[in-house]
Design an enzyme around this catalytic site. Structure first.
Site, PDB file in Angstrom:
ATOM      1  N   LYS A   1       0.818  -1.205   0.000  1.00 13.59           N
ATOM      2  CA  LYS A   1       0.000   0.000   0.000  1.00 13.59           C
ATOM      3  C   LYS A   1       0.862   1.270   0.000  1.00 13.59           C
ATOM      4  O   LYS A   1       2.074   1.209   0.223  1.00 13.59           O
ATOM      5  CB  LYS A   1      -0.932  -0.029   1.208  1.00 13.59           C
ATOM      6  CG  LYS A   1      -1.943  -1.170   1.151  1.00 13.59           C
ATOM      7  CD  LYS A   1      -2.813  -1.178   2.383  1.00 13.59           C
ATOM      8  CE  LYS A   1      -3.819  -2.295   2.371  1.00 13.59           C
ATOM      9  NZ  LYS A   1      -4.668  -2.277   3.587  1.00 13.59           N
TER      10      LYS A   1
ATOM     11  N   TYR B   1     -16.254   2.749   7.024  1.00  9.36           N
ATOM     12  CA  TYR B   1     -14.817   3.014   6.899  1.00  9.36           C
ATOM     13  C   TYR B   1     -14.345   3.133   5.454  1.00  9.36           C
ATOM     14  O   TYR B   1     -13.181   3.458   5.201  1.00  9.36           O
ATOM     15  CB  TYR B   1     -14.015   1.906   7.587  1.00  9.36           C
ATOM     16  CG  TYR B   1     -14.317   0.525   7.047  1.00  9.36           C
ATOM     17  CD1 TYR B   1     -13.681   0.042   5.905  1.00  9.36           C
ATOM     18  CD2 TYR B   1     -15.252  -0.294   7.669  1.00  9.36           C
ATOM     19  CE1 TYR B   1     -13.970  -1.212   5.399  1.00  9.36           C
ATOM     20  CE2 TYR B   1     -15.544  -1.556   7.174  1.00  9.36           C
ATOM     21  CZ  TYR B   1     -14.902  -2.009   6.037  1.00  9.36           C
ATOM     22  OH  TYR B   1     -15.195  -3.247   5.534  1.00  9.36           O
TER      23      TYR B   1
ATOM     24  N   ARG C   1      -0.705 -14.382   4.348  1.00  7.31           N
ATOM     25  CA  ARG C   1      -1.552 -13.770   5.376  1.00  7.31           C
ATOM     26  C   ARG C   1      -0.926 -13.917   6.765  1.00  7.31           C
ATOM     27  O   ARG C   1      -0.966 -12.993   7.576  1.00  7.31           O
ATOM     28  CB  ARG C   1      -2.964 -14.330   5.306  1.00  7.31           C
ATOM     29  CG  ARG C   1      -3.670 -13.845   4.024  1.00  7.31           C
ATOM     30  CD  ARG C   1      -5.099 -14.284   3.929  1.00  7.31           C
ATOM     31  NE  ARG C   1      -5.939 -13.690   4.948  1.00  7.31           N
ATOM     32  CZ  ARG C   1      -6.430 -12.453   4.920  1.00  7.31           C
ATOM     33  NH1 ARG C   1      -6.124 -11.647   3.911  1.00  7.31           N
ATOM     34  NH2 ARG C   1      -7.219 -12.021   5.881  1.00  7.31           N
TER      35      ARG C   1
ATOM     36  N   THR D   1      -4.844  -7.487  10.763  1.00  8.60           N
ATOM     37  CA  THR D   1      -5.122  -6.205  10.108  1.00  8.60           C
ATOM     38  C   THR D   1      -4.755  -5.006  10.973  1.00  8.60           C
ATOM     39  O   THR D   1      -4.187  -4.031  10.487  1.00  8.60           O
ATOM     40  CB  THR D   1      -6.617  -6.134   9.720  1.00  8.60           C
ATOM     41  OG1 THR D   1      -6.907  -7.241   8.868  1.00  8.60           O
ATOM     42  CG2 THR D   1      -6.940  -4.861   8.987  1.00  8.60           C
TER      43      THR D   1
ATOM     44  N   ARG E   1       3.209  -6.426   9.602  1.00  6.89           N
ATOM     45  CA  ARG E   1       2.482  -5.362  10.303  1.00  6.89           C
ATOM     46  C   ARG E   1       2.968  -5.192  11.738  1.00  6.89           C
ATOM     47  O   ARG E   1       3.004  -4.077  12.254  1.00  6.89           O
ATOM     48  CB  ARG E   1       0.984  -5.643  10.266  1.00  6.89           C
ATOM     49  CG  ARG E   1       0.395  -5.494   8.867  1.00  6.89           C
ATOM     50  CD  ARG E   1      -1.063  -5.868   8.842  1.00  6.89           C
ATOM     51  NE  ARG E   1      -1.646  -5.672   7.528  1.00  6.89           N
ATOM     52  CZ  ARG E   1      -2.522  -6.501   6.981  1.00  6.89           C
ATOM     53  NH1 ARG E   1      -2.934  -7.584   7.632  1.00  6.89           N
ATOM     54  NH2 ARG E   1      -3.010  -6.254   5.789  1.00  6.89           N
TER      55      ARG E   1
ATOM     56  N   ASN F   1      -1.939  -0.007   7.042  1.00  8.13           N
ATOM     57  CA  ASN F   1      -1.350  -1.257   7.524  1.00  8.13           C
ATOM     58  C   ASN F   1      -0.462  -1.961   6.498  1.00  8.13           C
ATOM     59  O   ASN F   1      -0.322  -3.176   6.534  1.00  8.13           O
ATOM     60  CB  ASN F   1      -2.443  -2.182   8.056  1.00  8.13           C
ATOM     61  CG  ASN F   1      -3.450  -2.572   6.997  1.00  8.13           C
ATOM     62  OD1 ASN F   1      -3.316  -2.205   5.830  1.00  8.13           O
ATOM     63  ND2 ASN F   1      -4.453  -3.321   7.394  1.00  8.13           N
TER      64      ASN F   1
ATOM     65  N   HIS G   1      -1.943  -5.578   1.573  1.00  8.95           N
ATOM     66  CA  HIS G   1      -3.199  -6.295   1.366  1.00  8.95           C
ATOM     67  C   HIS G   1      -2.821  -7.634   0.768  1.00  8.95           C
ATOM     68  O   HIS G   1      -1.898  -7.722  -0.035  1.00  8.95           O
ATOM     69  CB  HIS G   1      -4.112  -5.556   0.376  1.00  8.95           C
ATOM     70  CG  HIS G   1      -5.183  -6.446  -0.179  1.00  8.95           C
ATOM     71  ND1 HIS G   1      -6.379  -6.651   0.466  1.00  8.95           N
ATOM     72  CD2 HIS G   1      -5.201  -7.233  -1.286  1.00  8.95           C
ATOM     73  CE1 HIS G   1      -7.102  -7.513  -0.232  1.00  8.95           C
ATOM     74  NE2 HIS G   1      -6.408  -7.873  -1.300  1.00  8.95           N
TER      75      HIS G   1
END
Length: 138
Positions: free
Chosen positions: A12, A60, A88, A94, A105, A115, A118
């Site tokens: 991100k 959100y 993951r 998250t 993270r 965060n 994705h």
């Protein structure tokens, strides 16, 4: 049945801005995953809405869309044994405040909404997301 999978990963805008791309990609590769496709781009709201279709309309979503379109990101397809669950697990939960040390993270995240990464959550999502970002691979 083979356990080889492909998954879509987005680094991100916060990961790109903080110059964490090499560190994050290196972690995936060190785990035995292979980068099959990768592109740096800045996306518009149309792509954001397609990618996060299940989130559109939630309270959100506006902040998510603003963030994901705020600067360049890296979209990539990773491939390997159980790639979806491996990625993951490597990413961590998250909410960065709850992510364990040793996860992406947990080690680098600063807040829930920014965060860093994705990743597809299941085979169906992976195929849909790969088709959106890299249509030549489907």
């Amino acid at each position: 049945m083979s356990d080889e999978e492909r998954t879509l990963v987005l680094l991100k805008p916060d990961a790109v801005k903080r110059r964490l791309m090499g560190e994050i990609i290196g972690r995936y590769e060190a785990k035995g995953l292979t980068v099959r496709a990768m592109e740096l781009s800045t996306i518009d709201t149309k792509i954001a809405r397609k990618h996060y279709a299940e989130h559109v309309g939630r309270d959100y979503y506006a902040a998510l869309e603003e963030f994901i379109t705020s600067g360049p990101l890296v979209a990539m397809v990773l491939e390997g044994r159980r790639a979806i669950s491996v990625v993951r697990a490597m990413n961590g939960t998250t909410d960065c405040a709850e992510a364990l040390p040793g996860t992406i993270r947990g080690d680098f995240g600063t807040e829930k909404n920014h965060n860093l990464v994705h990743a597809s959550d299941c085979l169906e999502s992976a195929e849909r997301e790969i088709g959106l970002w890299f249509p030549h691979l489907v």
